[in-house]
Design an enzyme around this catalytic site. Structure first.
Site, PDB file in Angstrom:
ATOM      1  CG  HIS A   1      -2.104  -0.838   1.180  1.00 36.85           C
ATOM      2  ND1 HIS A   1      -3.214  -0.530   0.434  1.00 36.85           N
ATOM      3  CD2 HIS A   1      -2.378  -2.022   1.773  1.00 36.85           C
ATOM      4  CE1 HIS A   1      -4.135  -1.486   0.572  1.00 36.85           C
ATOM      5  NE2 HIS A   1      -3.636  -2.414   1.379  1.00 36.85           N
TER       6      HIS A   1
ATOM      7  CD  GLU B   1      -6.439  -4.258  -0.042  1.00 35.19           C
ATOM      8  OE1 GLU B   1      -5.424  -4.776  -0.542  1.00 35.19           O
ATOM      9  OE2 GLU B   1      -6.462  -3.803   1.117  1.00 35.19           O
TER      10      GLU B   1
ATOM     11  CB  SER C   1       1.431  -7.782  -0.918  1.00 37.55           C
ATOM     12  OG  SER C   1       0.043  -8.033  -0.841  1.00 37.55           O
TER      13      SER C   1
HETATM   14 CO    CO Z   1      -4.765  -4.027   2.103  1.00 35.77          CO
END
Ligand code: CO
Ligand code: PHE
Length: 297
Positions: A143, A184, A203
């Site tokens: 993020h 996201e 990620s």
């Molecule tokens: Co997140």
């Protein structure tokens, strides 16, 4: 990266936080730097190496620039305060350490004040590929780099401000879908091709490849009401990715007061995670291969 409207404290969070306490009002704590073990730093380094090999040419330029400009450490879990010096200078955001998922209203309050809550602890080595709750690798690596982009930085603050209103109006589900499919799991179209900006993808090693290369999922153009109507998956790769043309498009589309928009959305049918709607701008209709027939959220 979970749907924050469903607030439960996972076991791992309880374990990692044993003996620590957070501020009861905002859930922050000083980053417990002395709790990171050599194994944690090695796990961070392994995760960082994998993603930094994979992401050039897949992640959007703004993310790659952010990683670089913030000087996110490759070999150890970053010191939040050190990162904050560069982040604060760039866009006035800072990161604060939290024990794990925090209640919605606390989360919104942080974002509205340009503070990004980052889970301080790191996953275990056997969880390199997947864990159910956000850890420092997801929250920070995924993020934080984009927060040095001025437009994205403003979008996330606006989201925080919109959170309280959505909660009061009873439309948290619709707002959470927007977060899910942009912050996201968002994709962005660039002159060089489609790129990733969603932290849940950035990620994750496998989803970083899947979202762009697989024939299974749908990839369709962003539409505010379309996103708000669409259920999502928390247990598998996404069935549909929404593609923006620019962060400015995202910011402008979400700038109006959502009150009337929530009411319009409420009157329309909800869409399943894998559905393609007649009015969609379709970049790819998924072939649905490998889709589990479990339930959407
Ligand atoms: Co997140
Ligand atoms: N404009 C939104 C509202 O009035 C706030 C918002 C902005 C929400 C950006 C999400 C993202 O509720």
């Amino acid at each position: 990266m979970n749907d924050r409207t469903d607030f439960v404290v996972p076991d791992i969070t309880t374990r990692k936080n044993a003996g620590l306490s957070h501020d009861p009002r905002d859930f922050t704590l000083p980053q417990p730097l002395d709790r990171y073990t050599a194994e944690d730093h090695a796990t961070w380094a392994a995760l960082y190496r994998r993603q930094s090999e994979l992401l050039p040419g897949r992640a959007c330029r703004e993310f790659m620039d952010g990683l670089d400009k913030l000087g996110v450490d490759a070999d150890r879990v970053p010191d939040f305060e050190r990162l904050n010096q560069r982040l604060g200078a760039a866009t006035g955001w800072r990161i604060v350490a939290v024990p794990g998922l925090i209640p919605d209203d606390v989360f919104f309050e942080h974002l509205a004040n340009r503070r990004f809550p980052v889970t301080w602890w790191l996953r275990e080595p056997h969880q390199l590929d997947y864990l159910q709750e956000p850890d420092v690798f997801h929250d920070l690596f995924g993020h934080v780099p984009l927060l040095i982009d001025p437009v994205f930085a403003d979008y996330l603050q606006a989201y925080g401000k919109g959170g309280m209103k959505a909660k009061d109006l009873g439309y948290l589900t619709q707002l959470a879908r927007l977060y899910w499919y942009t912050v996201e799991f968002g994709l962005i179209r660039t002159a060089e091709g489609m790129r990733i900006y969603g932290a849940g993808i950035l990620s994750s090693k496998s989803e970083s490849v899947y979202c762009l290369d697989s024939a299974s999922p749908n990839r369709v153009g962003f539409g505010l009401q379309r996103l708000m109507r669409t259920r999502y998956r928390i247990d598998t790769f996404q069935k549909t990715y929404f593609v923006i043309d620019s962060f400015q498009q995202l910011f402008d589309a979400t700038a109006p007061d959502f009150t009337p928009i929530y009411h319009q959305v409420d009157a329309m049918p909800t869409l399943g995670a894998g559905e393609v709607a007649a009015e969609d701008l379709v970049y790819q209709t998924g072939n649905r291969e490998g889709w589990a027939d479990t339930e959407d959220v």
